[in-house]
Scaffold this active site. Structure first.
Site, PDB file in Angstrom:
ATOM      1  N   ASP A 296      -9.860  -2.726  10.884  1.00  0.00           N
ATOM      2  CA  ASP A 296     -10.564  -3.965  11.224  1.00  0.00           C
ATOM      3  C   ASP A 296     -10.106  -4.537  12.570  1.00  0.00           C
ATOM      4  OD1 ASP A 296     -12.351  -6.232  10.436  1.00  0.00           O
ATOM      5  OD2 ASP A 296     -10.471  -7.352  10.503  1.00  0.00           O
ATOM      6  N   ILE A 297      -8.835  -4.379  12.920  1.00  0.00           N
ATOM      7  CA  ILE A 297      -8.319  -4.938  14.164  1.00  0.00           C
ATOM      8  C   ILE A 297      -9.046  -4.365  15.379  1.00  0.00           C
ATOM      9  CG2 ILE A 297      -6.488  -3.207  14.343  1.00  0.00           C
ATOM     10  CD1 ILE A 297      -6.233  -6.907  15.433  1.00  0.00           C
TER      11      ILE A 297
ATOM     12  N   ARG B 196     -12.042  -4.284  16.071  1.00  0.00           N
ATOM     13  CA  ARG B 196     -13.152  -5.119  16.532  1.00  0.00           C
ATOM     14  C   ARG B 196     -12.715  -6.105  17.608  1.00  0.00           C
ATOM     15  NH1 ARG B 196     -12.601 -10.118  14.003  1.00  0.00           N
ATOM     16  NH2 ARG B 196     -11.141 -10.067  12.248  1.00  0.00           N
TER      17      ARG B 196
ATOM     18  N   ARG C  99     -10.490   9.754   8.947  1.00  0.00           N
ATOM     19  CA  ARG C  99     -10.322  10.894   8.055  1.00  0.00           C
ATOM     20  C   ARG C  99     -11.611  11.226   7.320  1.00  0.00           C
ATOM     21  NH1 ARG C  99      -4.280   9.197   5.899  1.00  0.00           N
ATOM     22  NH2 ARG C  99      -3.111  10.402   7.444  1.00  0.00           N
TER      23      ARG C  99
ATOM     24  N   TYR D 170      -7.768  12.817  12.669  1.00  0.00           N
ATOM     25  CA  TYR D 170      -6.971  12.336  13.793  1.00  0.00           C
ATOM     26  C   TYR D 170      -6.534  13.510  14.672  1.00  0.00           C
ATOM     27  CZ  TYR D 170      -6.632   8.453  10.462  1.00  0.00           C
ATOM     28  OH  TYR D 170      -6.910   7.466   9.562  1.00  0.00           O
TER      29      TYR D 170
ATOM     30  N   LEU E 107      -3.473   2.363  12.679  1.00  0.00           N
ATOM     31  CA  LEU E 107      -3.240   2.788  11.301  1.00  0.00           C
ATOM     32  C   LEU E 107      -2.349   1.790  10.560  1.00  0.00           C
ATOM     33  CD1 LEU E 107      -2.567   6.511  12.198  1.00  0.00           C
ATOM     34  CD2 LEU E 107      -4.488   5.708  10.800  1.00  0.00           C
TER      35      LEU E 107
ATOM     36  N   HIS F 270       2.555   4.137  11.845  1.00  0.00           N
ATOM     37  CA  HIS F 270       2.577   3.843  13.280  1.00  0.00           C
ATOM     38  C   HIS F 270       3.448   4.819  14.065  1.00  0.00           C
ATOM     39  CE1 HIS F 270       1.170  -0.636  12.950  1.00  0.00           C
ATOM     40  NE2 HIS F 270       0.220   0.250  12.687  1.00  0.00           N
TER      41      HIS F 270
ATOM     42  N   LYS G 224       0.870  -3.554  16.607  1.00  0.00           N
ATOM     43  CA  LYS G 224       2.095  -4.139  16.088  1.00  0.00           C
ATOM     44  C   LYS G 224       2.020  -4.249  14.565  1.00  0.00           C
ATOM     45  CE  LYS G 224       0.498  -7.538  14.316  1.00  0.00           C
ATOM     46  NZ  LYS G 224       0.175  -7.789  13.113  1.00  0.00           N
TER      47      LYS G 224
ATOM     48  N   ARG H 173      -2.219  -5.237   3.445  1.00  0.00           N
ATOM     49  CA  ARG H 173      -1.213  -6.177   3.949  1.00  0.00           C
ATOM     50  C   ARG H 173      -0.249  -6.638   2.855  1.00  0.00           C
ATOM     51  NH1 ARG H 173      -5.933  -7.144   6.595  1.00  0.00           N
ATOM     52  NH2 ARG H 173      -5.855  -7.291   8.875  1.00  0.00           N
TER      53      ARG H 173
END
Length: 324
Positions: free
Chosen positions: A14-15, A17, A37, A58, A74, A79, A97, A165
């Site tokens: 989502d980040i 975007r 994937r 990937y 990811l 990371h 991050k 999260r």
């Protein structure tokens, strides 16, 4: 003018975007590929975001010889692994991050970058924003006298226990998700902490749903922060000195870039230009790849950030202060 750096994105998180529009608008970056994937997901995502190529793994993206740099978005636990794999494949890396909370992993990733002669940078986008640079300048110029205290808060409400999260196996939790910004900005102003103290409430998913921390820096500068995934939406930062304070109501998103200088009973509003932090970070990495700028966030900051996060977790689980 140097040619645009050709970028690929590893994952359809989502980040992305927030990052993709700046890549599309920049003359320094050319977004040419995305990988998932799931081949069908990659294809649909590429169509939606007008990305020329889609890869169903990937590994395929990393094998594309045209791609010079990758943005890795990811989950936290992947990371460093995929940063190293990308670096070993000859790609420069901008990793979302937090890079990691394990200093050994951070060092190994930067060692891989050194071996490959490539760039690795942790994506703390706010540090590239004019608001952050002006804050540093004001503190450095003594606008609030001697810096004494750094206070910050970053939280939101998330109760979906299946969300990545909140998953322990993916190293979720408040400190990793939003608290890393508190730690990063405290370090930006205070330097590197000598010792830290953390307290946490570990919620039903066993991740930290609320985390508070205190960091002590050289020169008797102290930082305090709280962060949470089970609190109202809040984000603010205040640098307090011997003569006044600098208050930011939007310190990390930088969508309303204003710094309030509070001094002698008066409030001066210092308004900054609105700028796309994500675009600026991609451009900094692209410029560094072309040898046209110094990389803002590299090994020194990445390893020190991981060291601080590890110490805070250690303190919160042991109930004792942790030295760095």
């Amino acid at each position: 003018m140097a040619s645009a750096v050709k970028w690929g994105i590893v994952s359809t998180a989502d980040i992305n975007r927030k990052v993709i529009p700046g890549m599309h608008e920049s003359t320094k970056a050319d977004l040419v590929a995305v990988a998932s994937r799931d081949p069908a997901r990659a294809e649909a995502y590429a169509r939606k975001w007008e990305i020329p190529r889609a890869y169903g793994s990937y590994e395929e993206l990393l094998a594309d010889p045209e791609i010079e740099a990758v943005y890795i978005s990811l989950p936290n636990t992947l990371h460093c692994e995929w940063s190293v794999r990308a670096l070993d494949a000859g790609k420069h890396v901008l990793c979302e991050k937090p890079l990691t909370r394990h200093p050994k992993e951070a060092k190994a990733a930067f060692d891989a970058a050194d071996r490959a002669g490539r760039i690795l940078s942790e994506a703390f986008m706010y540090q590239h924003n004019p608001q952050t640079k002006r804050l540093q300048q004001l503190v450095g110029e003594g606008a609030i006298g001697e810096l004494r205290l750094i206070r910050s808060a970053f939280s939101y409400s998330l109760y979906d226990q299946d969300n990545i999260r909140l998953r322990t196996d993916l190293e979720g939790g408040a400190l990793m998700d939003v608290g890393c910004y508190n730690v990063s900005s405290s370090r930006l102003l205070g330097g590197e902490p000598e010792k830290v103290y953390g307290e946490a409430w570990f919620g039903p998913t066993r991740t930290d749903w609320v985390f508070t921390g205190t960091l002590r820096f050289p020169g008797d500068v102290i930082a305090t922060f709280d962060c949470g995934t089970a609190l109202p939406e809040r984000d603010e930062l205040e640098a307090i000195g011997s003569e006044g304070s600098l208050f930011l109501d939007d310190p990390w998103h930088c969508e309303v870039p204003v710094i309030e200088l509070r001094k002698d009973g008066n409030v001066e509003r210092i308004e900054l230009e609105l700028a796309d932090s994500y675009r600026l970070e991609v451009e900094n990495v692209s410029d560094a790849i072309r040898g046209e700028a110094e990389l803002l966030l590299g090994r020194e900051d990445g390893v020190a950030q991981a060291r601080a996060l590890k110490a805070l977790y250690k303190s919160a689980t042991s109930g004792k202060p942790a030295s760095l």
